[in-house]
Design a protein around this motif. Sequence first.
Motif, PDB file in Angstrom:
ATOM      1  N   GLN A   1      80.284  94.870  90.376  1.00 21.33           N
ATOM      2  CA  GLN A   1      78.928  95.281  90.464  1.00 21.33           C
ATOM      3  C   GLN A   1      78.090  95.180  89.227  1.00 21.33           C
ATOM      4  O   GLN A   1      78.384  95.042  88.181  1.00 21.33           O
ATOM      5  N   PRO A   2      76.741  94.741  89.661  1.00 21.50           N
ATOM      6  CA  PRO A   2      75.926  94.636  88.444  1.00 21.50           C
ATOM      7  C   PRO A   2      75.739  96.062  87.831  1.00 21.50           C
ATOM      8  O   PRO A   2      75.849  96.946  88.687  1.00 21.50           O
ATOM      9  N   GLN A   3      75.187  95.827  86.458  1.00 24.58           N
ATOM     10  CA  GLN A   3      75.220  97.275  85.864  1.00 24.58           C
ATOM     11  C   GLN A   3      73.768  97.478  85.518  1.00 24.58           C
ATOM     12  O   GLN A   3      73.171  97.749  84.538  1.00 24.58           O
ATOM     13  N   GLY A   4      72.820  97.785  86.756  1.00 21.57           N
ATOM     14  CA  GLY A   4      71.329  97.844  86.650  1.00 21.57           C
ATOM     15  C   GLY A   4      70.935  96.867  85.948  1.00 21.57           C
ATOM     16  O   GLY A   4      70.984  95.693  86.196  1.00 21.57           O
ATOM     17  N   ILE A   5      69.563  97.018  85.418  1.00 24.15           N
ATOM     18  CA  ILE A   5      68.537  96.077  85.198  1.00 24.15           C
ATOM     19  C   ILE A   5      67.896  96.259  83.742  1.00 24.15           C
ATOM     20  O   ILE A   5      67.857  97.725  83.464  1.00 24.15           O
ATOM     21  N   THR A   6      68.068  95.597  82.736  1.00 21.64           N
ATOM     22  CA  THR A   6      67.551  95.628  81.550  1.00 21.64           C
ATOM     23  C   THR A   6      66.044  95.411  81.587  1.00 21.64           C
ATOM     24  O   THR A   6      65.675  94.230  81.825  1.00 21.64           O
ATOM     25  N   LEU A   7      65.190  96.438  81.393  1.00 21.08           N
ATOM     26  CA  LEU A   7      63.623  96.442  81.617  1.00 21.08           C
ATOM     27  C   LEU A   7      63.443  95.678  80.149  1.00 21.08           C
ATOM     28  O   LEU A   7      63.436  96.420  79.174  1.00 21.08           O
ATOM     29  N   ARG A   8      62.526  94.767  80.382  1.00 18.12           N
ATOM     30  CA  ARG A   8      61.749  94.207  79.248  1.00 18.12           C
ATOM     31  C   ARG A   8      60.231  94.008  79.551  1.00 18.12           C
ATOM     32  O   ARG A   8      59.967  94.324  80.866  1.00 18.12           O
ATOM     33  N   ARG A   9      59.399  93.339  78.664  1.00 16.53           N
ATOM     34  CA  ARG A   9      57.993  93.413  79.026  1.00 16.53           C
ATOM     35  C   ARG A   9      57.820  92.504  80.467  1.00 16.53           C
ATOM     36  O   ARG A   9      56.612  92.605  81.056  1.00 16.53           O
ATOM     37  N   SER A  10      58.516  91.627  80.892  1.00 12.37           N
ATOM     38  CA  SER A  10      58.084  90.661  82.073  1.00 12.37           C
ATOM     39  C   SER A  10      57.838  91.436  83.221  1.00 12.37           C
ATOM     40  O   SER A  10      57.170  90.884  84.040  1.00 12.37           O
ATOM     41  N   THR A  11      58.373  92.799  83.543  1.00  9.98           N
ATOM     42  CA  THR A  11      58.444  93.613  84.482  1.00  9.98           C
ATOM     43  C   THR A  11      57.769  94.900  84.248  1.00  9.98           C
ATOM     44  O   THR A  11      57.869  95.776  85.088  1.00  9.98           O
ATOM     45  N   ASP A  12      57.508  95.107  82.982  1.00  5.78           N
ATOM     46  CA  ASP A  12      57.136  96.519  82.633  1.00  5.78           C
ATOM     47  C   ASP A  12      55.514  96.605  83.223  1.00  5.78           C
ATOM     48  O   ASP A  12      54.732  96.715  82.252  1.00  5.78           O
ATOM     49  N   THR A  13      55.502  96.801  84.349  1.00  6.55           N
ATOM     50  CA  THR A  13      54.145  97.132  84.776  1.00  6.55           C
ATOM     51  C   THR A  13      54.061  97.957  86.160  1.00  6.55           C
ATOM     52  O   THR A  13      55.023  98.000  86.746  1.00  6.55           O
ATOM     53  N   VAL A  14      52.972  98.110  86.731  1.00  9.41           N
ATOM     54  CA  VAL A  14      52.924  98.769  88.137  1.00  9.41           C
ATOM     55  C   VAL A  14      51.837  97.834  88.844  1.00  9.41           C
ATOM     56  O   VAL A  14      50.733  97.583  88.119  1.00  9.41           O
ATOM     57  N   ALA A  15      52.269  97.236  89.788  1.00  5.31           N
ATOM     58  CA  ALA A  15      51.308  96.391  90.614  1.00  5.31           C
ATOM     59  C   ALA A  15      50.305  97.068  90.917  1.00  5.31           C
ATOM     60  O   ALA A  15      50.209  97.949  91.557  1.00  5.31           O
ATOM     61  N   VAL A  16      48.921  96.468  90.378  1.00  2.00           N
ATOM     62  CA  VAL A  16      47.682  96.975  90.830  1.00  2.00           C
ATOM     63  C   VAL A  16      46.742  95.803  91.106  1.00  2.00           C
ATOM     64  O   VAL A  16      46.643  94.764  90.662  1.00  2.00           O
ATOM     65  N   ASN A  17      45.983  95.911  92.250  1.00  3.58           N
ATOM     66  CA  ASN A  17      44.914  94.838  92.659  1.00  3.58           C
ATOM     67  C   ASN A  17      43.587  95.033  92.006  1.00  3.58           C
ATOM     68  O   ASN A  17      42.824  94.080  91.701  1.00  3.58           O
ATOM     69  N   HIS A  18      43.301  96.393  91.787  1.00  2.00           N
ATOM     70  CA  HIS A  18      41.937  96.380  91.267  1.00  2.00           C
ATOM     71  C   HIS A  18      41.678  96.095  89.975  1.00  2.00           C
ATOM     72  O   HIS A  18      42.377  96.301  89.138  1.00  2.00           O
ATOM     73  N   PRO A  19      40.683  95.215  89.630  1.00  2.00           N
ATOM     74  CA  PRO A  19      40.410  94.717  88.274  1.00  2.00           C
ATOM     75  C   PRO A  19      40.250  95.753  87.228  1.00  2.00           C
ATOM     76  O   PRO A  19      40.651  95.430  86.194  1.00  2.00           O
ATOM     77  N   VAL A  20      39.652  96.763  87.647  1.00  2.00           N
ATOM     78  CA  VAL A  20      39.557  98.006  86.381  1.00  2.00           C
ATOM     79  C   VAL A  20      40.797  98.569  86.136  1.00  2.00           C
ATOM     80  O   VAL A  20      41.120  98.986  84.944  1.00  2.00           O
ATOM     81  N   LEU A  21      41.573  98.711  87.188  1.00  2.00           N
ATOM     82  CA  LEU A  21      42.862  99.433  86.841  1.00  2.00           C
ATOM     83  C   LEU A  21      43.905  98.433  86.030  1.00  2.00           C
ATOM     84  O   LEU A  21      44.702  98.887  85.251  1.00  2.00           O
ATOM     85  N   ARG A  22      43.596  97.247  86.238  1.00  2.00           N
ATOM     86  CA  ARG A  22      44.537  96.033  85.464  1.00  2.00           C
ATOM     87  C   ARG A  22      43.949  96.046  84.059  1.00  2.00           C
ATOM     88  O   ARG A  22      44.902  96.177  83.476  1.00  2.00           O
ATOM     89  N   SER A  23      42.917  96.155  83.937  1.00  2.00           N
ATOM     90  CA  SER A  23      42.280  96.313  82.490  1.00  2.00           C
ATOM     91  C   SER A  23      42.920  97.614  81.836  1.00  2.00           C
ATOM     92  O   SER A  23      43.243  97.498  80.871  1.00  2.00           O
ATOM     93  N   ALA A  24      42.771  98.658  82.634  1.00  2.51           N
ATOM     94  CA  ALA A  24      43.149  99.960  82.186  1.00  2.51           C
ATOM     95  C   ALA A  24      44.747  99.812  81.464  1.00  2.51           C
ATOM     96  O   ALA A  24      45.067 100.275  80.645  1.00  2.51           O
ATOM     97  N   MET A  25      45.615  99.312  82.432  1.00  2.00           N
ATOM     98  CA  MET A  25      47.089  99.214  82.411  1.00  2.00           C
ATOM     99  C   MET A  25      47.159  98.490  81.236  1.00  2.00           C
ATOM    100  O   MET A  25      47.926  98.749  80.195  1.00  2.00           O
ATOM    101  N   ALA A  26      46.478  97.194  80.940  1.00  2.00           N
ATOM    102  CA  ALA A  26      46.676  96.478  79.896  1.00  2.00           C
ATOM    103  C   ALA A  26      46.143  96.984  78.387  1.00  2.00           C
ATOM    104  O   ALA A  26      46.740  97.037  77.727  1.00  2.00           O
ATOM    105  N   PHE A  27      45.123  97.904  78.643  1.00  2.00           N
ATOM    106  CA  PHE A  27      44.433  98.530  77.519  1.00  2.00           C
ATOM    107  C   PHE A  27      45.584  99.711  77.085  1.00  2.00           C
ATOM    108  O   PHE A  27      45.684  99.733  75.664  1.00  2.00           O
TER     109      PHE A  27
END
Length: 387
Positions: A262-288
């Motif tokens: 069995q795989p032992q989970g996922i090692t989280l790094r920056r490449s998926t450390d996000t919540v997917a959002v479409n709204h440009p303001v929210l994307r900017s806020a998450m990045a900020f």
Amino acid sequence: MKPKCVLILMSPASQARLNGIARLAREREWTLMIESEPSRPPAGWRGDGALVAMKGDSPRLDRFVRELRRADIPAVNVSGQSVGPGLPTVCGDDDAIGRLAAGHFAERRFKNAAWFSTRWGRVQQLRFAAFAAAWRSAAPGAAEPLRLVWSERFRGRRTAEWSRLSRWLGDAIEAAPKPLGVFAYSDYDASRVLSICRERALDVPGEVAVLGVDNNPIICENQVVPISSVNHDLEQIGYGGAALLDRLMRGGSAPRRPVLVQPQGITLRRSTDTVAVNHPVLRSAMAFIAEHLSEPIGAPQVADGVGVSRLRLDRLFAKELKTSVGGEIRRQRLVRARLLLRGTDQTLAEIASACGFCNAAYLANLFRRVFGLTPGAWRKTLPGKAL
């Protein structure tokens, strides 16, 4: 008793698999020989067993395995590829790997997903099928994952030609709806996706999140954007394959089906450390938030940073993400704290400061409330971190 001599036939070399094999070999006092090209057993070799891990199909490899069998030398396959008729196998659970990847993107609210692999063999097919099936359940109503396979798309051409691959994959990713979660067959393929996203000025992980498999630290951690990866437990596969070979060399019977690790989970790094959002303001806020995480920020600072009113920002977070700005700041800080606990030897006070917590005690209390363990206890559960 005479020490056993075991031949390892492995290409490409996998340090993690070799580590697992070596661990069992030390316990059993084996002598190991390592070869990378299948042709025939070394001239004059009188070994006791063989472990095989080869990439792709090879008539020469089949002949090699048949020669071992004619010599009544037991052999075990420690790769996901089919090697020889009925060769006992210890390999990763590709079904579970695909399901983990789908859940990882679904948890981050992605509605668009894609698969990428340079080749299309048995293992790739198993992982993609599991990923697609789990995606339908984990993200109901979401679009079917795109299937991007380089060797299939350009059958008969020079599949190693970077310019063709870069142009084709870059066009496909640019045309796909965003935010997009890309599940790559391996860390090598994930690094190709990351490189092409950088060429096209696509933000990772804001527009395209990238997940690999194998958790190879040399590949995953030495990137401008470190790559998240499924912990395909290659070391345990090597150890389990060697243990099975030990059993066969002692006269034991082979299992009727492949032994799945069995795989032992996922090692989280920056490449998926996000919540997917479409709204440009929210994307900017998450990045900020991510950029200023170590600073004493709150909703007023985030609103100023993205140029909107505090009221509008609060409403957007509540409507689109079902959380508050403060809640998202705490989530990102805890994610960053776990990354530092896993990947560094920094003290809790140093980690608290790097993540924007007022002190180590506050981080410890919040961490325990959310994850059920103190940071120190959680760190001791990690491979190689136990004292």
